[in-house]
Design an enzyme around this catalytic site. Structure first.
Site, PDB file in Angstrom:
ATOM      1  CG  LEU A 121      -2.465   4.651   2.679  1.00 19.96           C
ATOM      2  CD1 LEU A 121      -2.232   5.635   3.811  1.00 19.96           C
ATOM      3  CD2 LEU A 121      -3.722   3.886   2.923  1.00 19.96           C
TER       4      LEU A 121
ATOM      5  CD  GLU B  99      -2.562   1.416   0.030  1.00 22.17           C
ATOM      6  OE1 GLU B  99      -3.286   0.530  -0.431  1.00 22.17           O
ATOM      7  OE2 GLU B  99      -2.389   2.500  -0.543  1.00 22.17           O
TER       8      GLU B  99
ATOM      9  CB  CYS C  75       5.532   4.670   6.843  1.00 25.40           C
ATOM     10  SG  CYS C  75       3.862   4.007   6.969  1.00 25.40           S
TER      11      CYS C  75
END
Ligand code: NAD
Length: 437
Positions: free
Chosen positions: A154, A152, A261
């Protein structure tokens, strides 16, 4: 299609809501009963622009529901997405216990004769797909399934538009049957789909985040050279960014990267490379520059204030970036903790991040939280801008100056214009930009 998402956090919940928005029937599973209770009561546990309306609309349309039961999620779903945490361990390597546990739970829930695709959406080390495959097989010999890696990309703060209109969808699959089902999942998004083998898809995610972190550290290293030479890092970034091969994105000098992240993914990538026998020295330097950037900023504060002990300092921003309430690994929080450690009295304000900063005990109790940016400034001897929320641009700078005891501004995000700040009478410091002449 009938889809299941296991883990309903920043990735799982937004992904589930966006899948429902394009017409799929989605069941979101989370083992946090409180979170599921909240979601069932129509409350959204995280802040993400546009998410609340999206969830409400799709729950009302009966395309989105929530449960704590993995069995219920797996029973009726053709594709099962795993979106649970992959936090770092003390040595930087990834803690795989959440993924392994979910693999076992899925194994227990799979029934013979009911083919399923199990998709890893969490950010994981290369070869995790093989591990998930082997684990499910070991715990359920009858299970008919394929494993797919679907990283992912995003960005928190614009997760809904990023998911609804992605630059690209990447997935790695080893079977046509699984790949075809994945194409059907993503077909409504009308985005480019890039299909690879599983290991490449897994590596793409870590490679992407590491490259973006590298770009940030590159411009931050340049900001130090600019400060030493009198050049302006913004102009340098604009000048190099106009070259299409380089691009202007992620070339904003500041306090360094943070968040849930980049720091963990860079650490993980270093650990993965080490384990594979190919040490990634470049990324170690990226980390070193990132840590040095905050230290350089603190030095600037010590220079400007002479002594930090007993100074009243207002900090605007706690979230690791604007438009999110996510305060995990936020540089703003790290900065506040450092200031407190050196004896400063900190009052902070953030439009969305204050509740989680307190709830997760990320800041000392002595840090006061204000109800508005101006309130945080009462009697302040310095203001630090740590997160570039748009809201801060609307604050009247004359008022700011009036509220402060001494008008020093340390701008960690190059948010204000040095010339304006000088004209208003502030003593103004920013990152990699010369003082206004
Ligand atoms: P998060 O902590 O916000 O959410 C994870 C959720 O999983 C939590 O609600 C937790 O209760 C739940 N969970 C844990 N174990 C479970 C289990 N056994 N069964 C059901 N639910 C379980 O995490 P996140 O930020 O959404 O990140 C998830 C993954 O996605 C991580 O690997 C992360 O690196 C990756 N990722 C995150 C982002 C981001 O911007 N946050 C972007 C891309 C990828």
């Amino acid at each position: 299609m009938e889809l299941c998402i296991i883990g309903s956090g920043y990735v799982g919940l937004v992904t589930g809501a966006c899948f429902a928005e394009v017409g799929h029937h989605v069941i979101c599973v989370d083992n946090d009963q409180r979170k599921v209770d909240m979601l069932r009561a129509g409350k959204i546990p995280i802040y993400e622009p546009g998410l609340e309306e999206l969830v409400h609309r799709n729950v009302s349309a009966k395309r989105l529901r929530f449960t704590t039961s993995t069995q219920e999620g797996v029973d009726g779903s053709q594709v099962i997405f795993i979106a649970v945490p992959t936090p770092p361990q003390p040595d930087g390597s990834v803690d795989m216990t959440y993924i392994e546990k979910v693999a076992r739970e899925i194994a227990a829930a799979l029934k013979p004769g009911a083919y399923r695709v199990v998709v890893d959406k969490s950010t994981v080390p290369v070869k995790t797909g093989d591990r998930v495959q082997a684990t499910i097989q070991r715990y359920n010999k009858e299970a008919e399934f394929d494993v797919v890696s679907n990283p992912e990309f995003l960005r928190e703060g614009c997760a809904v538009p990023d998911l609804m209109k992605p630059d690209r969808i990447v997935f790695g699959a080893n079977s046509d049957r699984a790949a075809d089902l994945m194409k059907r999942v993503y077909e409504p998004f009308k985005a480019p789909i890039f299909v690879t083998d599983i290991a490449s898809a897994e590596l793409i995610k870590h490679a992407a985040n590491s490259f973006l972190s590298l770009k940030i550290s590159y411009i931050n290293a340049l900001s130090a050279i600019c400060e030493a030479s009198g050049a302006d890092v913004e102009l340098v970034a604009d000048g190099i960014g106009m070259d299409k091969r380089i691009g202007r994105h992620f070339l904003n000098a500041g306090l360094g990267y943070g968040g849930s992240c980049f720091p963990k993914d860079v650490k993980a990538f270093i650990a993965i490379a080490e384990e594979l026998g190919v040490p990634f020295h470049l990324m170690k330097e990226v980390e070193r520059i990132n840590a040095a950037q905050l230290e350089r900023f603190l030095r600037k504060m010590r220079d400007g204030l002479w002594v930090l002990k007993d100074k009243h300092i207002a900090v605007w921003g706690l979230a690791f970036k604007p438009d999110t309430d996510d305060v995990r690994n936020s540089v703003a929080i790290e900065l506040i903790n450092q200031l407190v450690k050196e004896g400063a009295h900190v009052t902070a304000y953030d439009p969305k991040g204050m509740e989680k900063a307190r709830e997760w005990k990320l800041i000392p109790d002595s840090v006061k939280l204000a109800d508005s940016p101006l309130e945080a400034l009462n009697g302040a001897e310095a203001l630090v801008l740590a997160t570039e929320w748009k809201e801060f641009a609307n604050v009247d700078l004359d008022e700011v100056k009036k509220k402060m005891h001494t008008a020093l501004v340390f701008d960690g995000r190059n948010f204000f214009n040095p010339k304006t700040m000088k004209e208003l009478g502030f003593i103004y410091y920013s990152v990699g930009r010369p003082p206004a002449r």
